[in-house]
Scaffold this motif. Structure first.
Motif, mmCIF file in Angstrom:
data_model
loop_
_atom_site.group_PDB
_atom_site.id
_atom_site.type_symbol
_atom_site.label_atom_id
_atom_site.label_comp_id
_atom_site.label_asym_id
_atom_site.label_seq_id
_atom_site.Cartn_x
_atom_site.Cartn_y
_atom_site.Cartn_z
ATOM 1 N N ASN A 127 0.857 -1.183 0.000
ATOM 2 C CA ASN A 127 0.000 0.000 0.000
ATOM 3 C C ASN A 127 0.891 1.230 0.000
ATOM 4 O OD1 ASN A 127 -2.471 -1.344 0.102
ATOM 5 N ND2 ASN A 127 -2.324 -1.590 2.307
ATOM 6 N N ASP A 128 0.791 2.022 -1.063
ATOM 7 C CA ASP A 128 1.579 3.253 -1.127
ATOM 8 C C ASP A 128 1.102 4.229 -0.069
ATOM 9 O OD1 ASP A 128 3.209 2.525 -3.252
ATOM 10 O OD2 ASP A 128 1.762 3.223 -4.751
ATOM 11 N N PRO A 129 2.021 4.938 0.575
ATOM 12 C CA PRO A 129 1.604 5.966 1.531
ATOM 13 C C PRO A 129 0.983 7.149 0.782
ATOM 14 C CG PRO A 129 3.988 5.950 1.274
ATOM 15 C CD PRO A 129 3.466 4.807 0.480
ATOM 16 N N TYR A 130 0.149 7.901 1.474
ATOM 17 C CA TYR A 130 -0.485 9.073 0.875
ATOM 18 C C TYR A 130 0.566 10.152 0.645
ATOM 19 C CZ TYR A 130 -4.724 6.761 2.421
ATOM 20 O OH TYR A 130 -5.710 5.852 2.628
ATOM 21 N N ARG A 131 0.341 10.977 -0.331
ATOM 22 C CA ARG A 131 1.256 12.060 -0.662
ATOM 23 C C ARG A 131 0.988 13.252 0.256
ATOM 24 N NH1 ARG A 131 2.318 7.941 -3.140
ATOM 25 N NH2 ARG A 131 2.845 7.820 -5.331
ATOM 26 N N ALA A 132 2.045 13.815 0.822
ATOM 27 C CA ALA A 132 1.902 14.915 1.768
ATOM 28 C C ALA A 132 1.450 16.214 1.097
ATOM 29 C CB ALA A 132 3.230 15.154 2.501
#
Length: 160
Positions: A22-27
């Motif tokens: 699962n890719d982390p969300y973009r800040a």
């Protein structure tokens, strides 16, 4: 007997799956909503946090053991950075607090998916109001955008 990978009937699978990343969300994909109105000109948001104070005490007769119980909850101030524009909404909100008439508003910080549209997570700052403002540094030799800073305090934080 159920196998390790089997899911009990009627239960939803957890978010973690073997072999799935699962890719982390973009800040950088976020937006700010104040009282239901999207304020899209904010460039940075920092300081979201909760701290539970720890109260320590010793039990009578057992001085080597220190017990810890939860104390008051503190919510960190949220700092917003935004490009200076002709808009007066944020400034007017701050000026009501300066005049002693604090106008509390519900503020939501929405984390967006990589498409920049779909809401993935939300933090709701309940009864927020501006407590500090810093003007944009002005420098005739600089070609950067004028960025102001606004600090919000709030009573409680919810995550959806």
């Amino acid at each position: 007997m159920p196998e390790a990978g089997d899911i009990a009937p009627g239960t939803a699978p957890s978010g973690a799956q073997p072999g799935v990343f699962n890719d982390p969300y973009r800040a950088y994909n976020f937006k700010l909503v104040i009282q239901g109105v999207t304020e899209g000109h904010f460039t940075a948001c920092s300081g979201l946090g909760i701290k539970i104070q720890v109260i320590k005490y010793r039990e009578g007769g057992t001085n080597q053991v220190v017990h810890c119980i939860p104390g008051p909850v503190e919510y960190a101030d949220v700092t917003l950075r935004y490009g200076l524009t002709a808009s007066h909404e944020v400034w007017d909100w701050l000026m009501t607090a300066v005049a002693g008439r604090v106008e509390r508003k519900n503020v939501s910080i929405l984390m967006l998916d990589s498409d920049g549209v779909s809401e993935m997570m939300r933090w709701d700052l309940i009864n927020a109001w501006p407590s500090e403002w810093r003007g944009a540094p002005l420098d005739a030799l600089n070609r950067e955008a004028a960025i102001e800073t606004l600090t919000l305090v709030y009573e409680t934080l919810q995550r959806a």
